[in-house]
Write a protein that holds these residues in place. Structure first.
Motif, mmCIF file in Angstrom:
data_model
loop_
_atom_site.group_PDB
_atom_site.id
_atom_site.type_symbol
_atom_site.label_atom_id
_atom_site.label_comp_id
_atom_site.label_asym_id
_atom_site.label_seq_id
_atom_site.Cartn_x
_atom_site.Cartn_y
_atom_site.Cartn_z
ATOM 1 N N GLN A 19 0.803 -1.212 0.000
ATOM 2 C CA GLN A 19 0.000 0.000 0.000
ATOM 3 C C GLN A 19 0.841 1.270 0.000
ATOM 4 O OE1 GLN A 19 -2.950 -0.121 3.114
ATOM 5 N NE2 GLN A 19 -3.910 -1.983 2.324
ATOM 6 N N GLN A 20 2.110 1.174 0.432
ATOM 7 C CA GLN A 20 2.954 2.366 0.431
ATOM 8 C C GLN A 20 3.201 2.904 -0.966
ATOM 9 O OE1 GLN A 20 4.010 -0.653 1.220
ATOM 10 N NE2 GLN A 20 6.005 -1.099 0.291
ATOM 11 N N SER A 21 2.943 2.085 -1.982
ATOM 12 C CA SER A 21 3.072 2.554 -3.366
ATOM 13 C C SER A 21 2.057 3.642 -3.685
ATOM 14 C CB SER A 21 2.897 1.389 -4.341
ATOM 15 O OG SER A 21 1.547 0.914 -4.305
ATOM 16 N N GLY A 22 0.932 3.676 -2.945
ATOM 17 C CA GLY A 22 -0.130 4.627 -3.227
ATOM 18 C C GLY A 22 -1.036 4.213 -4.364
ATOM 19 N N LEU A 23 -0.783 3.037 -4.949
ATOM 20 C CA LEU A 23 -1.557 2.584 -6.103
ATOM 21 C C LEU A 23 -2.942 2.116 -5.659
ATOM 22 C CD1 LEU A 23 -1.045 2.147 -9.204
ATOM 23 C CD2 LEU A 23 -0.702 -0.267 -8.648
ATOM 24 N N LEU A 24 -3.965 2.646 -6.298
ATOM 25 C CA LEU A 24 -5.352 2.242 -6.041
ATOM 26 C C LEU A 24 -5.954 1.711 -7.336
ATOM 27 C CD1 LEU A 24 -6.558 5.234 -3.842
ATOM 28 C CD2 LEU A 24 -5.829 2.974 -3.066
ATOM 29 N N PHE A 25 -6.888 0.783 -7.209
ATOM 30 C CA PHE A 25 -7.474 0.172 -8.396
ATOM 31 C C PHE A 25 -8.907 -0.246 -8.119
ATOM 32 C CE2 PHE A 25 -6.094 -3.388 -5.884
ATOM 33 C CZ PHE A 25 -7.048 -4.366 -6.117
ATOM 34 N N ASN A 26 -9.631 -0.511 -9.193
ATOM 35 C CA ASN A 26 -10.966 -1.078 -9.088
ATOM 36 C C ASN A 26 -11.244 -1.879 -10.343
ATOM 37 O OD1 ASN A 26 -14.383 -0.266 -8.980
ATOM 38 N ND2 ASN A 26 -13.328 -1.273 -7.301
ATOM 39 N N LEU A 27 -11.949 -2.980 -10.176
ATOM 40 C CA LEU A 27 -12.201 -3.918 -11.270
ATOM 41 C C LEU A 27 -13.703 -4.123 -11.437
ATOM 42 C CD1 LEU A 27 -10.957 -6.097 -13.253
ATOM 43 C CD2 LEU A 27 -11.244 -7.725 -11.363
ATOM 44 N N SER A 28 -14.149 -4.211 -12.678
ATOM 45 C CA SER A 28 -15.543 -4.528 -12.962
ATOM 46 C C SER A 28 -15.602 -5.415 -14.190
ATOM 47 C CB SER A 28 -16.353 -3.248 -13.205
ATOM 48 O OG SER A 28 -17.730 -3.545 -13.407
ATOM 49 N N HIS A 29 -16.558 -6.331 -14.207
ATOM 50 C CA HIS A 29 -16.711 -7.193 -15.377
ATOM 51 C C HIS A 29 -18.186 -7.482 -15.623
ATOM 52 C CE1 HIS A 29 -17.429 -10.620 -12.661
ATOM 53 N NE2 HIS A 29 -16.415 -10.134 -11.951
ATOM 54 N N SER A 30 -18.509 -7.719 -16.866
ATOM 55 C CA SER A 30 -19.866 -8.069 -17.273
ATOM 56 C C SER A 30 -19.774 -8.915 -18.529
ATOM 57 C CB SER A 30 -20.680 -6.798 -17.541
ATOM 58 O OG SER A 30 -22.013 -7.111 -17.911
ATOM 59 N N HIS A 31 -20.463 -10.055 -18.491
ATOM 60 C CA HIS A 31 -20.420 -10.999 -19.616
ATOM 61 C C HIS A 31 -18.967 -11.380 -19.875
ATOM 62 C CE1 HIS A 31 -22.054 -13.267 -22.828
ATOM 63 N NE2 HIS A 31 -21.567 -12.512 -23.796
ATOM 64 N N ASN A 32 -18.405 -11.064 -21.050
ATOM 65 C CA ASN A 32 -17.041 -11.502 -21.358
ATOM 66 C C ASN A 32 -16.043 -10.353 -21.432
ATOM 67 O OD1 ASN A 32 -17.930 -10.329 -23.714
ATOM 68 N ND2 ASN A 32 -16.987 -11.832 -25.067
ATOM 69 N N LEU A 33 -16.398 -9.211 -20.811
ATOM 70 C CA LEU A 33 -15.530 -8.044 -20.870
ATOM 71 C C LEU A 33 -15.246 -7.547 -19.457
ATOM 72 C CD1 LEU A 33 -14.275 -6.202 -23.132
ATOM 73 C CD2 LEU A 33 -16.175 -4.635 -22.718
ATOM 74 N N ALA A 34 -14.059 -6.979 -19.253
ATOM 75 C CA ALA A 34 -13.686 -6.438 -17.943
ATOM 76 C C ALA A 34 -12.988 -5.096 -18.115
ATOM 77 C CB ALA A 34 -12.778 -7.402 -17.193
ATOM 78 N N LEU A 35 -13.117 -4.252 -17.091
ATOM 79 C CA LEU A 35 -12.419 -2.981 -17.012
ATOM 80 C C LEU A 35 -11.688 -2.910 -15.685
ATOM 81 C CD1 LEU A 35 -15.066 -0.390 -18.295
ATOM 82 C CD2 LEU A 35 -13.227 -1.461 -19.611
#
Length: 234
Positions: free
Chosen positions: A97-113
């Motif tokens: 966590q000290q990197s400061g990197l934050l993320f979020n993942l979402s997917h629907s059917h056969n695609l993801a962001l």
């Protein structure tokens, strides 16, 4: 909007937000390679899915997520460690966590962001467009009265897309804040069929609608303003 190929020298600047798009239906050899970098608890979770395609898509989603985050962190995908919030949202383990990197993942059917940035709370939500017979009833239950009234006033061929635009915008914000779906009706979104969405009464947040692919809608919520968006095809 343009989804650019991954550059050879990928750099995430403090004022940038990167969104990655990737497919979840992959070859058997790719599935084997991604399975090899998952943790034991991720493999156990994958094996709890009843349908093979759901299991395979979970492995693809987590495996590619590890590859993306490992690239930013400068470590191998298998070295990426996760902790989980009370609602199950993954975040980097304490040692990373000290990197400061934050993320979020979402997917629907056969695609993801996957959305990534430094220090700003961030949320992304993706939905495949599909016909639902009870779209007005769902809007009445989960949306504010003015949102429901707008949706109900639209021609039938616009109601489905508008419903999912509202939904993804609300979900993106709630994922960024860590609040649950029970708060959907408390988040006000202003949009029309021809104008982009915006968060109402939340000036400390930015909201961007994304165009991930045909028959999909998506939204990105980020704390603060003045950042730049870059979209990558994994």
């Amino acid at each position: 909007m343009s989804w650019l190929p991954t550059p050879q020298d990928l750099t995430l600047f403090p004022n940038e937000v990167h969104v990655w798009r990737f497919q979840l239906d992959i070859t058997e050899s790719q599935l084997e390679s991604l399975s090899a970098i998952l943790s034991n608890d991720e493999l156990a979770r994958a094996n709890r899915f009843y349908f093979p395609e759901h299991r395979q898509r979970f492995i693809a989603g987590r495996g590619v997520l590890r590859q993306i985050l490992g690239g930013y962190l400068g470590i191998l995908p298998g070295q990426v460690k996760f902790d989980y919030e009370a609602r199950g949202k993954p975040l980097l383990a304490e040692g990373l966590q000290q990197s400061g990197l934050l993320f979020n993942l979402s997917h629907s059917h056969n695609l993801a962001l996957c959305a990534v940035n430094y220090t700003r709370p961030i949320g992304v939500d993706l939905e495949s467009l599909r016909v639902m017979d009870d779209v007005e009833a769902l809007a009445q239950r989960f949306f504010l009265p003015q949102e429901y009234n707008l949706l109900r006033s639209l021609p039938e061929d616009q109601k489905q897309t508008t419903f999912f635009r509202y939904w993804t915008c609300k979900e993106a914000y709630l994922k960024a804040t860590g609040d649950g779906i029970s708060q959907l009706e408390q988040i006000e979104i202003a949009l029309t069929p021809t104008e982009p969405a915006r968060l109402v009464k939340l000036p400390a947040w930015s909201l961007v609608e994304l165009v991930p692919d045909n028959n999909y809608v998506a939204a990105l919520a980020v704390a603060g303003c003045g950042w730049q968006l870059k979209c990558w095809q994994y």
